[in-house]
Structure formats: structure tokens, C-alpha cells
Design a protein around this motif. Structure first.
Motif, PDB file in Angstrom:
ATOM      1  N   VAL A 102       0.841  -1.196   0.000  1.00 20.81           N
ATOM      2  CA  VAL A 102       0.000   0.000   0.000  1.00 20.81           C
ATOM      3  C   VAL A 102       0.880   1.252   0.000  1.00 20.81           C
ATOM      4  CG1 VAL A 102      -1.613   1.345   1.404  1.00 20.81           C
ATOM      5  CG2 VAL A 102      -2.002  -1.101   1.057  1.00 20.81           C
ATOM      6  N   ALA A 128      -2.911  -5.695  -3.687  1.00 22.42           N
ATOM      7  CA  ALA A 128      -3.071  -4.398  -3.029  1.00 22.42           C
ATOM      8  C   ALA A 128      -2.368  -3.308  -3.827  1.00 22.42           C
ATOM      9  CB  ALA A 128      -2.525  -4.461  -1.605  1.00 22.42           C
ATOM     10  N   GLU A 168      -8.808  -2.569   3.259  1.00 23.05           N
ATOM     11  CA  GLU A 168      -7.566  -3.333   3.400  1.00 23.05           C
ATOM     12  C   GLU A 168      -7.673  -4.267   4.606  1.00 23.05           C
ATOM     13  OE1 GLU A 168      -5.325   0.708   1.850  1.00 23.05           O
ATOM     14  OE2 GLU A 168      -4.810  -0.118   3.821  1.00 23.05           O
TER      15      GLU A 168
END
Length: 325
Positions: free
Chosen positions: A10, A154, A172
Motif C-alpha cells: 500500500v 493491493a 484493506e
């Protein structure tokens, strides 16, 4: 190519977006100086400055409201909600403004914003830190809902979400933040939204999941293989819009389906998938669709947390029931 975990993926995607698009900016509680409660934004304020990685007051409605205004004026804000259980004060803005901007202005304005938030149970968090509200957001017209299940997804899905011209809720799974590492190339390559990912091919049964539960679903497929049952495993990834075609094609081949998610059972997103299978794939089904889910309760505290979460044994039992029908 570095091996990184999901929270690092991320961070890598956010850094890439900030570096390559001057319209991208981040805002949220403690995301700047402290790098976020899970350190998803660690080092980004020092690298890109406080004007692009902004600490905000503890006001989720204000964070999302400000992001909507920025997006309407052509910026690409990425707003962080510290825990998904804190997102509800911002739902008014998400439903009534972000999701309706394009419709309300007859296409004159869009709302290219992302709302990121950790979600789900499994880290022994207190109340309000373990929700999985993806079905609630999927019910809202005008927004996308994305839930990654690995570091690589991700990274690629977050880049795609940031580039999308309409609002995206990007959930997430907290339990996956540091659960495992995976090779991820920082090449700026986005993964497609609105597409399921087939992680494993099998001919006997289709297992469908998303987010953190993909790990238990893959483990259940391994256990079933020991019993001579081969399973296709599908990671939904983007819940809204749903790539139902990939699921239908698999169930047409296997004739059986188990849907796995950790959110409560009643009106969970698995019910939508099951309903669409009944609408379009009824004659392909050799057995009723099984759902393995969390219970219709608030996620319990640490001692009972893994009793609440669907485990491998529950998934295998549901698959056995489908195979026996």
C-alpha cells in the motif's frame, strides 16, 4: 524485485502515485508525522511534503467531505479512515455526495477519490476496529468497492483505484497487513478493477472469497485436494461492480459453489452472489450454494475472535456438504 507485505505494498503504491501524478494527495488522521496507525503512509510526508500528505483533525466526516471537494475540483485525494468502524460518520458524505456527483451534475463533474480503511477481524482489536462492512458500500450506486487479498493485488488495485474517475472504497484486511510477504515490482502497473482473479483451477467445486478469507479458502482447497476433491478458488477482489461472469463460468464447469466471507451472514455480499447464481446459473448447479460466514453478532473480543471467523474446517465441511448433494 522486493518481497514485501501488504501494508508495504500500500505504501509503495501511494508513493508511486504521489511521485507520478501531481494531483494525488493523501489526508487522514496521523498519516503524516506518524505514518498512520499501521504505518501504511510511513515516510511519505517527509518525502512529498505536508501539502500532499496531510494530517487532519479526528473528524471522519470532515476528512471525506474535504476529499469530495478536492475531487470535484480535479484533484485525486486518497482519504484514510483509521479503522473501518470509524467510517460511519462519513457515510452521509459518501452516499449523498461522492456517489452521486456524476449523476447530480449530469456528467459535468466526477469524484476521483479513494477512501482507504483497514477492515476485518483477527488482530485482537477492541470494539469498533473489526468490522467488515463491504456489503453496505456495495449497495450504494455510484461507487466501487475493492478488497485486496495479497500484497501484489493491493499494489495493483490501489493504483487502479487512484486512477479511476469515480469514488472507490478500498478496504484493506488488517489481518493481512503483515501476515505474509510476496514479490511485488514497483513498476506502476495497475491491475484491472471489476475483475475476479482465479487463483486455482479445479473441476469439482468452486470456492469464492475475497480479502483476508482468501487465505483460509486456499488452505481449505489444499485440504480438499487430500480428499480427492479439486477446487477452483476465485478471489472476487472488486465487489462492486461484480465480475459475475467469471464465477458463472466456473460454476458451469464444477456444478457446486461455496462462498466464504467474514462479514455477518444476513445480507452479506455472499447472498448477492448466491442470488445471481440462482438467477443465471440455476441449471448448472448440482447442489445448493453454501455460504460460510461470520455470525450475526458484533465481532467478539480477542478470546472468541477466531470462533467468529470462518476457519478451514467450516469451509471444508460446507464443501463436503455440497459434494454429497
Amino acid at each position: 524485485m522486493a518481497e514485501i507485505n501488504l501494508v508495504e505494498a500500500v505504501n509503495l503504491a501511494l508513493a508511486h502515485a504521489l511521485e507520478h501524478d501531481p494531483d494525488v494527495l493523501l489526508l487522514g488522521e496521523d498519516i503524516g508525522v506518524n505514518g498512520g496507525v499501521f504505518r501504511a503512509t510511513a515516510g511519505l510526508q517527509a518525502r512529498f511534503g505536508a501539502a500532499r500528505v496531510m494530517d487532519t483533525p479526528l473528524a471522519e466526516g470532515g476528512i471525506v467531505g474535504a476529499a469530495i471537494g478536492m475531487a470535484a475540483m480535479g484533484l485525486k485525494p486518497v482519504a484514510e479512515i483509521q479503522f473501518t468502524g470509524f467510517i460511519y460518520p462519513a457515510v452521509d458524505h459518501i452516499i449523498n455526495h461522492a456517489a452521486r456527483m456524476r449523476h447530480r451534475t449530469r456528467g459535468r463533474l466526477s469524484c476521483p477519490m479513494v477512501v482507504r480503511s483497514p477492515c476485518g477481524a483477527g488482530i485482537h482489536a477492541p470494539e469498533h476496529h473489526s468490522e467488515s462492512p463491504e456489503a453496505m458500500f456495495a449497495h450504494m450506486p455510484g461507487i466501487r468497492v475493492v478488497v485486496p487479498s495479497s500484497p501484489a493485488r493491493a499494489y495493483g488495485l490501489l493504483l487502479a483505484a487512484i486512477a479511476d474517475p469515480d469514488p472507490v472504497i478500498f478496504l484493506e484486511p488488517t489481518r493481512l497487513y503483515r501476515l505474509f510477504r510476496q514479490e511485488v515490482a514497483d513498476d506502476g502497473a495497475a491491475l484491472p478493477l471489476d475483475t475476479c482473479f482465479t487463483l486455482r483451477e479445479g473441476s469439482d467445486i468452486t470456492l469464492v472469497s475475497w480479502g483476508a478469507m482468501v487465505q483460509e479458502t486456499l488452505a481449505a482447497a489444499d485440504a480438499l485436494a487430500g480428499e480427492g476433491v479439486t477446487a477452483t478458488v476465485i478471489d472476487v477482489a472488486t465487489l462492486k461492480p461484480l465480475d459475475m461472469q467469471t464465477i458463472l463460468e466456473s460454476v458451469t464447469r464444477t456444478g457446486r459453489c461455496v462462498i466464504v466471507h467474514e462479514a455477518p451472514r444476513t445480507a452479506g455480499f455472499g447472498a448477492e452472489i448466491a442470488a445471481q447464481l440462482a438467477d443465471a446459473g440455476l441449471y448448472s448447479l448440482a447442489a445448493p450454494v453454501q455460504r460460510v460466514t461470520g455470525f450475526d453478532t458484533v465481532v467478539p473480543l480477542a478470546r472468541l475472535e477466531y470462533t467468529y471467523l470462518p476457519g478451514v474446517a467450516r469451509i471444508v465441511d460446507a464443501a463436503r456438504k455440497a459434494m454429497a448433494a
